[in-house]
Design an enzyme around this catalytic site. Structure first.
Site, PDB file in Angstrom:
ATOM      1  N   ARG A  61      16.625  11.638 -10.103  1.00 44.90           N
ATOM      2  CA  ARG A  61      17.421  10.013 -10.185  1.00 44.90           C
ATOM      3  C   ARG A  61      18.478   9.677 -10.759  1.00 44.90           C
ATOM      4  NH1 ARG A  61      12.248   8.453  -8.208  1.00 44.90           N
ATOM      5  NH2 ARG A  61      11.259   9.801  -8.650  1.00 44.90           N
ATOM      6  N   THR A  62      18.365  10.263 -12.182  1.00 37.25           N
ATOM      7  CA  THR A  62      19.356   9.402 -13.322  1.00 37.25           C
ATOM      8  C   THR A  62      20.092  10.752 -13.612  1.00 37.25           C
ATOM      9  OG1 THR A  62      17.002   8.918 -14.728  1.00 37.25           O
ATOM     10  CG2 THR A  62      19.368   8.793 -15.422  1.00 37.25           C
ATOM     11  N   LYS A  89      19.065  30.390 -24.346  1.00 36.34           N
ATOM     12  CA  LYS A  89      19.147  31.292 -25.149  1.00 36.34           C
ATOM     13  C   LYS A  89      18.663  30.995 -26.455  1.00 36.34           C
ATOM     14  CE  LYS A  89      22.204  33.703 -21.382  1.00 36.34           C
ATOM     15  NZ  LYS A  89      24.335  33.551 -21.614  1.00 36.34           N
ATOM     16  N   ARG A 111      20.431  13.388 -21.537  1.00 36.91           N
ATOM     17  CA  ARG A 111      18.533  13.056 -21.825  1.00 36.91           C
ATOM     18  C   ARG A 111      18.480  13.983 -22.374  1.00 36.91           C
ATOM     19  NH1 ARG A 111      14.791  12.177 -17.255  1.00 36.91           N
ATOM     20  NH2 ARG A 111      15.911   9.664 -17.532  1.00 36.91           N
ATOM     21  N   HIS A 139      15.953   4.088 -22.842  1.00 37.47           N
ATOM     22  CA  HIS A 139      16.655   4.142 -21.759  1.00 37.47           C
ATOM     23  C   HIS A 139      17.404   3.399 -21.207  1.00 37.47           C
ATOM     24  CE1 HIS A 139      17.146   6.870 -17.826  1.00 37.47           C
ATOM     25  NE2 HIS A 139      16.010   6.346 -17.316  1.00 37.47           N
TER      26      HIS A 139
HETATM   27  C1  NCD Z   1      11.834   7.981 -16.429  1.00 37.50           C
HETATM   28  C2  NCD Z   1      11.908   8.810 -17.445  1.00 37.50           C
HETATM   29  O1  NCD Z   1      12.475   9.323 -16.943  1.00 37.50           O
HETATM   30  O2  NCD Z   1      12.192   7.745 -18.564  1.00 37.50           O
HETATM   31  N1  NCD Z   1      12.176   7.958 -15.144  1.00 37.50           N
HETATM   32  C3  NCD Z   1      13.880   7.614 -14.585  1.00 37.50           C
HETATM   33  O3  NCD Z   1      14.670   7.705 -15.751  1.00 37.50           O
HETATM   34  N2  NCD Z   1      13.662   7.217 -13.400  1.00 37.50           N
HETATM   35  C4  NCD Z   1      10.701   7.601 -15.960  1.00 37.50           C
HETATM   36  C5  NCD Z   1       9.346   8.449 -16.310  1.00 37.50           C
HETATM   37  O4  NCD Z   1       9.418   9.568 -16.191  1.00 37.50           O
HETATM   38  O5  NCD Z   1       8.278   7.554 -15.948  1.00 37.50           O
END
Ligand code: NCD
Length: 311
Positions: A61-62, A89, A111, A139
Site C-alpha cells: 500500500r504505502t 550485497k 521505509r 509512520h
Molecule cells: C503498517 C505499517 O507497515 O506500519 N501498514 C501500512 O503502512 N499500511 C501497519 C502494519 O504493518 O501492520
C-alpha cells in the site's frame, strides 16, 4: 514541517508538527483528492522533480501510494527496494543514500526496519526526506491519511472519541496516530493487554482500557491494529484465540451494537484475529477509503515539501 540540514524540508514524525501543520496538510489533501476523480489524473505541480522510493521493508500500500502520488503530481519517480538493490550485497544505507543523491533527486521516501533511519538520512543526503515507516517509531503519512479519512466521514476531529485496539507497542501507526489525534483535540483510549502497551505510556496523554467491550459503546472511531507477528514474541499473550476473545471485533460483538462506530484498519488485516471476516467485509468501504485517502494526502505532503505551482 521541519527544516533539516541544508535547509531541506522533511517529514519525519508527527511529534514534530504542530496542530496548524496537521490541519493545513489535511486541507491541501482535500483539494488533491479531486484530482484523483478526474479522467486525466494529473497536475503539473512537481514537473521536473525526481523522487526516490527507498523501501527496505516489505510494503504494498504505502509504496504504491507514494508512487501514484508522485506521478499524479507529474514528478519522476524511481523505486528502489532492498531485495533488488546492492543492499542485499552488503552495501550500507549510507552508501546507498550517497549513490541515490549523486543521481540528483529532490526527495527520498524511506521505509526502514530501524527507528531513526530517516533522521540519519537527513545528514547524508541533500534533499527532502519523508518517513514512510521506521521500525517501531513513526509512520506520519499513515496517521495523516487516517485523520483525513475521519474528518471526511464524520465532519470533525476535535472532541471525537477514538479507541485504538491491539499491538500498540510494536505499532508505528499507533504512535503517529496518538500524537496526531491528541494534537487535533480528539480523545484517545488504548485497548491492549498490558504486555502490548508501550512502556512510555504515561507521557502520551491517553487513557487505557482492559478489553474491547469497555470501549465499544463509547467510541466514535474504533481503530484496529494487526498483531505484528514478525515483531512480537507470542509469549506476550496466551494465544491468538485468547486475544480474539478479549480484543477481537467478532461478528457477535458487532451485530449486538446499536450505535456502530467507524471502524478503521491500516492494513494488512489478519481476518479472524483482530476482526472477523464478515465484519471486515461490512466495514470495507472505510478501509478502502483509507487507501484512497493515502494518495491525496501523500500528494499534499510532497507538494508541501517540494513546492511548485499548483496546476
Ligand atoms: C503498517 C505499517 O507497515 O506500519 N501498514 C501500512 O503502512 N499500511 C501497519 C502494519 O504493518 O501492520
Amino acid at each position: 514541517m521541519k527544516e533539516g540540514g541544508g535547509g531541506y524540508r522533511n517529514l519525519l514524525a508527527i511529534s514534530s508538527l504542530d496542530k496548524d501543520d496537521v490541519l493545513s496538510l489535511l486541507d491541501s489533501a482535500r483539494s488533491f483528492a479531486e484530482v484523483s476523480t478526474r479522467s486525466v489524473k494529473k497536475v503539473p505541480a512537481l514537473r521536473g522533480k525526481t523522487i526516490v522510493n527507498l523501501f527496505m521493508e516489505p510494503s504494498t500500500r504505502t509504496r504504491m501510494s507514494f508512487e501514484l502520488a508522485a506521478k499524479r503530481l507529474s514528478a519522476d519517480v524511481v523505486n528502489f527496494s532492498s531485495s533488488t538493490s546492492s543492499l542485499s550485497k552488503g552495501e550500507s544505507l549510507k552508501d546507498t543514500a550517497k549513490t541515490i543523491v549523486a543521481m540528483g533527486v529532490d526527495a527520498v521516501v524511506v521505509r526502514h526496519g530501524s527507528a531513526g533511519a530517516p533522521l540519519m538520512l537527513t545528514d547524508w543526503v541533500e534533499c527532502s526526506v519523508i518517513n514512510a515507516g521506521d521500525g517501531m517509531h513513526e509512520h506520519p503519512t499513515q496517521a495523516l491519511l487516517d485523520l483525513f479519512t475521519i474528518r471526511e466521514r464524520l465532519g470533525r476531529l476535535e472532541g471525537l472519541k477514538v479507541a485504538i485496539v491491539g499491538d500498540i507497542d510494536h505499532s508505528r501507526v499507533a504512535r503517529s496516530n496518538i500524537h496526531a489525534l491528541r494534537k487535533v483535540g480528539a480523545e484517545v483510549v488504548l485497548v491492549a493487554p498490558q504486555s502490548l502497551l508501550p512502556r512510555d505510556i504515561q507521557r502520551m496523554d491517553v487513557a487505557v482500557a482492559g478489553t474491547i467491550d469497555e470501549v465499544l459503546g463509547w467510541c466514535d472511531v474504533l481503530y484496529l491494529l494487526r498483531i505484528q507477528l514478525e515483531r512480537v514474541n507470542e509469549s506476550r499473550f496466551p494465544s491468538l484465540r485468547e486475544y480474539t476473545l478479549l480484543y477481537g471485533l467478532t461478528d457477535a460483538r458487532w451485530s449486538e451494537l446499536d450505535h456502530k462506530p467507524m471502524v478503521m484498519h491500516p492494513g494488512p488485516m489478519n481476518r479472524g484475529v483482530e476482526i472477523d471476516s464478515s465484519v471486515a467485509d461490512d466495514v470495507e468501504s472505510v478501509i478502502t477509503g483509507q487507501v484512497a485517502a493515502g494518495v491525496a494526502l501523500r500528494m499534499a505532503v510532497l507538494y508541501d515539501l517540494l513546492g511548485g505551482s499548483h496546476g
